[in-house]
Enzyme design. Sequence first.
Site, mmCIF file in Angstrom:
data_model
loop_
_atom_site.group_PDB
_atom_site.id
_atom_site.type_symbol
_atom_site.label_atom_id
_atom_site.label_comp_id
_atom_site.label_asym_id
_atom_site.label_seq_id
_atom_site.Cartn_x
_atom_site.Cartn_y
_atom_site.Cartn_z
ATOM 1 N N LYS A 119 0.831 -1.144 0.006
ATOM 2 C CA LYS A 119 0.028 -0.139 0.015
ATOM 3 C C LYS A 119 0.781 1.101 0.205
ATOM 4 C CE LYS A 119 -4.625 0.727 0.449
ATOM 5 N NZ LYS A 119 -5.663 -0.084 0.067
HETATM 6 N N1 GLU Z 1 -7.271 -0.101 -3.378
HETATM 7 C C1 GLU Z 1 -8.178 -1.329 -3.369
HETATM 8 C C2 GLU Z 1 -8.259 -2.008 -2.317
HETATM 9 O O1 GLU Z 1 -8.048 -1.600 -1.106
HETATM 10 C C3 GLU Z 1 -7.446 -2.158 -4.747
HETATM 11 C C4 GLU Z 1 -6.147 -2.518 -4.436
HETATM 12 C C5 GLU Z 1 -5.849 -2.870 -6.003
HETATM 13 O O2 GLU Z 1 -6.548 -2.925 -7.006
HETATM 14 O O3 GLU Z 1 -4.438 -3.236 -6.012
HETATM 15 O O4 GLU Z 1 -8.567 -3.258 -2.265
#
Ligand code: GLU
Length: 429
Positions: A119
């Site tokens: 993240k």
């Molecule tokens: N931000 C989204 C989540 O928290 C998608 C992450 C992604 O597609 O890599 O799942």
Amino acid sequence: MSEHPAHALPSYLDPHELGPWGVYLEQVERVTPYLGKLSKWVETLKRPKRSLIVDVPVELDNGTIAHFEGYRVQHNTSRGPGKGGVRYHQDVTLSEVMALAAWMSVKSAAVNLPFGGAKGGIRFDPRNYSKGEIERITRRYTSEIGVIIGPHKDIPAPDVNTNAQTMAWMMDTYSMNNGTTTTGVVTGKPVSLGGSLGRVEATGRGVFVVGCEAARDQGIAIEGARVIIQGFGNVGGTAARLFYEAGAKVIAVHDHTGCVHNANGLDVLALTKHVEEHGGVAGCPNTESIAPADFWALETELLIPAALESQINASNANSIRAKIVIEGANGPTTPEADDILTANGTLIVPDVLANAGGVTVSYFEWVQDFSSFYWTETEINHRLEAMMRAAYTSVSAVAKEHQVTQRTGAFITACTRILESREVRGLYP
Ligand code: GLU
């Protein structure tokens, strides 16, 4: 001077931290008794593999130089490259990004995607900056984290306050710095740039699919079921529309501007238009404004938290009268609230399962980018629905088998997969 014990956690991983990282650590504590011999490796889950803090200096429109703090955390890569969004928010911290990265590891494994978890985030409120400033912040941040991301290393995606345009800038910056157009370095891109059809709606669609499965499990018909939603962004807005189209009654929505309620059901299409024009739900015609405390206490079949972490906590959990909570947000429920809701008979479909639709279609996008062969929207939605249903079925079976919550069931499924990979790969060097 006494030696620092080899097993002690580094200071920045304080287990007593009460924020999202503390919530995640408590969730790991709860799954550990179910990991059998693999619990030997559980410490792996309590430490992110790699955390990067970067300075993001940018020239603002008025000629001054501003510095922003950016992060990229790769929590675990045992099963594949790091995967997870980038969040722009004034309250983003390293420990929050660590928790969000960890939940991505668990989420990817819970739905059996060949990814680890990562993240990123930048600590700023994009509402206070121009489009040009946001572009410069994005590009500088991408260059700074460019040393650890890549299509086979770590693949960013949209999250809170970021979108397809943000991903286009990230993809372009990475590509220009590396001398080759690399579509697979990010997902959630515009369709014109190797993005996938259905990606924008994917998280909300996944919430809808598992919501229908959970309702069926509980003997609740979607037609006429009451739904309340916190957050009306990409996830909450899409979920609201899909439930509305399926005949459910979305009776209240809570966002950063206020809470709107209509016992007969809100006109979700009119509300969407109002939010586009006014930036929030407050003041939408044909609705009454209610206090947040009254929102949480509404009698409803489904409650969908689709905003930020720890929104359902010890202070409001006892007032909640929803039969099912579908976690569209990441980490919306604290462990204390988990216990209160479970004791009160509320079923919680956990974030790592309920909001996995986004990363699932991100996986489809990544696969399409590598094969340069693009699928139809029908095909994508069909595969998404099949994967979400299969994940829901297997997680709820594990939960029933061990007589635990679906969250612990999802953690058993996911952590077993992660630690099996960890063990069989072995420690090297
Ligand atoms: N931000 C989204 C989540 O928290 C998608 C992450 C992604 O597609 O890599 O799942």
